[in-house]
Write a protein that holds these residues in place. Structure first.
Motif, short mmCIF file in Angstrom:
data_model
loop_
_atom_site.label_atom_id
_atom_site.label_comp_id
_atom_site.label_asym_id
_atom_site.label_seq_id
_atom_site.Cartn_x
_atom_site.Cartn_y
_atom_site.Cartn_z
N ASP A 208 0.83 -1.20 0.00
CA ASP A 208 0.00 0.00 0.00
C ASP A 208 0.87 1.26 0.00
N ILE A 209 2.00 1.20 0.68
CA ILE A 209 2.92 2.35 0.68
C ILE A 209 3.50 2.56 -0.72
N GLY A 210 3.91 1.48 -1.34
CA GLY A 210 4.45 1.56 -2.68
C GLY A 210 3.47 2.15 -3.67
N ARG A 211 2.20 1.81 -3.53
CA ARG A 211 1.19 2.32 -4.45
C ARG A 211 1.00 3.83 -4.29
N PRO B 48 4.26 2.72 7.79
CA PRO B 48 3.81 4.04 7.32
C PRO B 48 4.37 5.19 8.17
N SER B 49 4.44 4.99 9.48
CA SER B 49 4.96 6.06 10.34
C SER B 49 6.41 6.40 9.99
N LEU C 72 1.08 13.79 0.70
CA LEU C 72 1.62 12.44 0.78
C LEU C 72 1.78 11.99 2.24
N VAL C 73 2.23 12.89 3.09
CA VAL C 73 2.34 12.57 4.52
C VAL C 73 0.97 12.26 5.09
N ALA C 74 -0.04 13.05 4.70
CA ALA C 74 -1.40 12.82 5.19
C ALA C 74 -1.94 11.48 4.71
N ALA C 75 -1.66 11.13 3.46
CA ALA C 75 -2.13 9.86 2.92
C ALA C 75 -1.47 8.68 3.63
N LEU C 76 -0.17 8.81 3.92
CA LEU C 76 0.53 7.77 4.66
C LEU C 76 -0.04 7.62 6.07
N LEU D 78 -3.08 5.24 6.40
CA LEU D 78 -2.94 3.81 6.14
C LEU D 78 -3.09 3.02 7.45
N PRO D 79 -3.62 1.82 7.38
CA PRO D 79 -3.74 0.99 8.59
C PRO D 79 -2.37 0.49 9.04
#
Length: 237
Positions: free
Chosen positions: A140-143, A186-187, A212-216, A219-220
């Protein structure tokens, strides 16, 4: 660039330690020429990988890295610049470079020196496009990150092939290995993006970084490391 002298004391514990080094060394062994007796590992760092390559010499610029490497390698360490190797022409059966070329703006002098010290039939073994490993396997991070990574890399395969062709070196074989313990949560990626730690991140606008930081952050499993990166290793000969 990271201060590797300052980083030396904590380098192993933050980079996957022995399991990661073992994975890299086993991949290198797959690609070494038969009967290789003289091997130099350029940018050897603390010598964890080098120590698993029988009889290999470790070369690095960072004095503190070499202080840690020396006892692991029985003193077979050399402090030198990768673009000015202190070895005779044709003196090495293999030259290895793991996670080096992505750090230099122009890899041509380093590749030229490696080619110079290789004997006929020897092999230059190097990682290719190191930072692309963060997107293998798919996560999910890669995407989130992959669409924004737009850069010309110094350790790209095509550029390396073009440079080494002039030394009559061509890709012979390749393999991959897992960067054991290097998968980030993600953190962790939020800190990397906010600090623009990768070169391609420096091209993003302040708004893109915030988004991008907000989207990360959404993530769960914020502190759950994702799958470890997979590195590409190519032998030229």
């Amino acid at each position: 660039m990271l201060d590797y002298d300052a980083e030396a004391a904590r380098y192993d514990e933050t980079r996957g330690g022995v399991p990661r080094a073992r994975a890299a060394a086993e991949a290198i062994k797959e690609l070494l020429p038969a009967g290789a007796a003289t091997v130099v590992d350029i940018a050897c760092g603390t010598g964890l990988v080098t120590s698993q390559l029988a009889g290999a010499i470790g070369l690095d610029q960072a004095e503190m890295m070499l202080r840690l490497a020396a006892p692991r390698l029985g003193g077979r360490v050399v402090r030198a610049d990768a673009s000015a190797l202190p070895f005779a022409n044709g003196s090495m059966d293999a030259v290895t470079m793991i996670w080096l070329l992505h750090l230099v703006d122009d890899p041509a002098p380093v590749l030229g020196e490696a080619a110079r010290v290789l004997r006929p039939g020897g092999r230059l073994i190097t990682t290719i496009d190191k930072n692309a490993a963060n997107f293998v396997p798919d996560t999910d991070i890669g995407r989130l990150l992959r669409p924004l990574r737009d850069e010309t890399v110094s350790d790209g395969f095509d550029a390396m092939v073009a440079t080494l062709r002039s030394y009559d070196l061509r890709p012979v074989t390749e393999t991959t290995f897992v960067g054991v313990g290097q998968g980030r949560p993600p953190s962790g990626w939020q800190k990397i993006v906010a600090g623009r730690e990768f070169r391609w991140m420096r091209r993003l606008t302040a708004e893109q970084i915030r988004e991008l930081v907000a989207a990360l952050a959404e993530l769960p499993g914020q502190d759950a490391p994702r799958a470890d990166p997979v590195y590409r290793l190519v032998a030229f000969g």
